[in-house]
Write a protein that holds these residues in place. Structure first.
Motif, PDB file in Angstrom:
ATOM      1  N   LEU A   1       0.836  -1.195   0.000  1.00 31.92           N
ATOM      2  CA  LEU A   1       0.000   0.000   0.000  1.00 31.92           C
ATOM      3  C   LEU A   1       0.875   1.251   0.000  1.00 31.92           C
ATOM      4  O   LEU A   1       0.550   2.234  -0.675  1.00 31.92           O
TER       5      LEU A   1
ATOM      6  N   LEU B   1       1.803   2.443  -3.342  1.00 29.66           N
ATOM      7  CA  LEU B   1       0.677   2.980  -4.115  1.00 29.66           C
ATOM      8  C   LEU B   1       0.236   4.359  -3.622  1.00 29.66           C
ATOM      9  O   LEU B   1      -0.657   4.971  -4.211  1.00 29.66           O
TER      10      LEU B   1
ATOM     11  N   ARG C   1      -2.094   8.030  -4.858  1.00 30.62           N
ATOM     12  CA  ARG C   1      -3.289   7.842  -5.685  1.00 30.62           C
ATOM     13  C   ARG C   1      -4.270   6.964  -4.906  1.00 30.62           C
ATOM     14  O   ARG C   1      -3.856   6.173  -4.064  1.00 30.62           O
TER      15      ARG C   1
ATOM     16  N   VAL D   1      -6.729   3.942  -3.853  1.00 30.41           N
ATOM     17  CA  VAL D   1      -6.658   2.495  -4.041  1.00 30.41           C
ATOM     18  C   VAL D   1      -7.963   1.874  -3.549  1.00 30.41           C
ATOM     19  O   VAL D   1      -8.389   2.140  -2.420  1.00 30.41           O
TER      20      VAL D   1
ATOM     21  N   VAL E   1      -9.456  -1.374  -2.284  1.00 26.84           N
ATOM     22  CA  VAL E   1      -9.008  -2.632  -1.699  1.00 26.84           C
ATOM     23  C   VAL E   1     -10.243  -3.508  -1.502  1.00 26.84           C
ATOM     24  O   VAL E   1     -11.133  -3.163  -0.722  1.00 26.84           O
TER      25      VAL E   1
ATOM     26  N   THR F   1     -10.175   2.913 -13.072  1.00 32.53           N
ATOM     27  CA  THR F   1      -8.886   3.343 -13.613  1.00 32.53           C
ATOM     28  C   THR F   1      -8.988   4.705 -14.293  1.00 32.53           C
ATOM     29  O   THR F   1      -8.054   5.505 -14.199  1.00 32.53           O
TER      30      THR F   1
ATOM     31  N   VAL G   1      -7.909   5.457  -9.973  1.00 33.64           N
ATOM     32  CA  VAL G   1      -7.928   4.546  -8.833  1.00 33.64           C
ATOM     33  C   VAL G   1      -7.250   3.228  -9.206  1.00 33.64           C
ATOM     34  O   VAL G   1      -7.537   2.646 -10.249  1.00 33.64           O
ATOM     35  N   THR G   2      -6.347   2.769  -8.351  1.00 30.14           N
ATOM     36  CA  THR G   2      -5.731   1.456  -8.489  1.00 30.14           C
ATOM     37  C   THR G   2      -6.616   0.453  -7.769  1.00 30.14           C
ATOM     38  O   THR G   2      -7.069   0.709  -6.657  1.00 30.14           O
TER      39      THR G   2
ATOM     40  N   VAL H   1      -6.972  -3.413  -6.188  1.00 30.84           N
ATOM     41  CA  VAL H   1      -6.342  -4.658  -5.756  1.00 30.84           C
ATOM     42  C   VAL H   1      -7.402  -5.500  -5.060  1.00 30.84           C
ATOM     43  O   VAL H   1      -8.294  -4.961  -4.395  1.00 30.84           O
TER      44      VAL H   1
END
Length: 153
Positions: free
Chosen positions: A24, A27, A30, A32, A34, A60, A64-65, A67
């Motif tokens: 984390l 990252l 930006r 994220v 989760v 995206t 936003v990433t 995971v």
């Protein structure tokens, strides 16, 4: 007890399906998303992650990433990702078993798995959205999209 909006998101460093460590902290800067889920290849989890795959641009495009985290071993995650064509990292919280899920308050001790917890972590590392659903209770992803729209604005 799971995290609430405004809490600092617990750090994690977990191997992905290719045994590459994702943290984390790396990252940071930006947002994220989760997404904790119980098990790869299970019906509800597969449906949720395939919907996330199909609507990935919603996240995206907003910067936003994404995971996804389960207590499955990396080898299962690699097969699951390939079978379903998932385009975001699947992280293994296998060992120490469920430690990250525990830190986020979404670990079911009796079943040895994560429950359906979803957290949007902002660029500074604070929880901007939190939702926890129990096993068997599929998530409605519209709340995630609304939170992403707010954080992207």
């Amino acid at each position: 007890m799971s995290l609430s909006v405004g809490d600092v998101a617990p750090e994690f460093s977990l191997p992905d399906q290719d045994r590459q460590v994702v943290s984390l902290a790396e990252l940071r800067g930006r947002p994220v998303l989760v997404v904790f889920y119980p098990f790869a290849f299970s019906g509800i989890c597969t449906g949720e992650l395939c919907q996330l795959r199909d609507e990935l641009a919603t996240y995206t495009d907003a910067g936003v990433t994404v995971v996804a985290i389960s207590t499955d071993p990396v080898f299962s995650l690699k097969a699951f990702k390939a079978q379903e064509g998932l385009e975001f990292p699947l992280l293994s919280d296998f060992w120490p078993h469920g430690a990250t899920a525990q830190a986020y308050g979404v670990f079911n001790d009796k079943a040895g798995m994560a429950v359906r917890g979803t957290f949007l972590v902002d660029a500074e590392g604070r929880v901007a959205f939190a939702e926890v659903n129990q096993p068997g209770d599929a998530r409605e992803q519209s709340g995630w999209k609304d939170a992403v729209a707010k954080i992207a604005a």
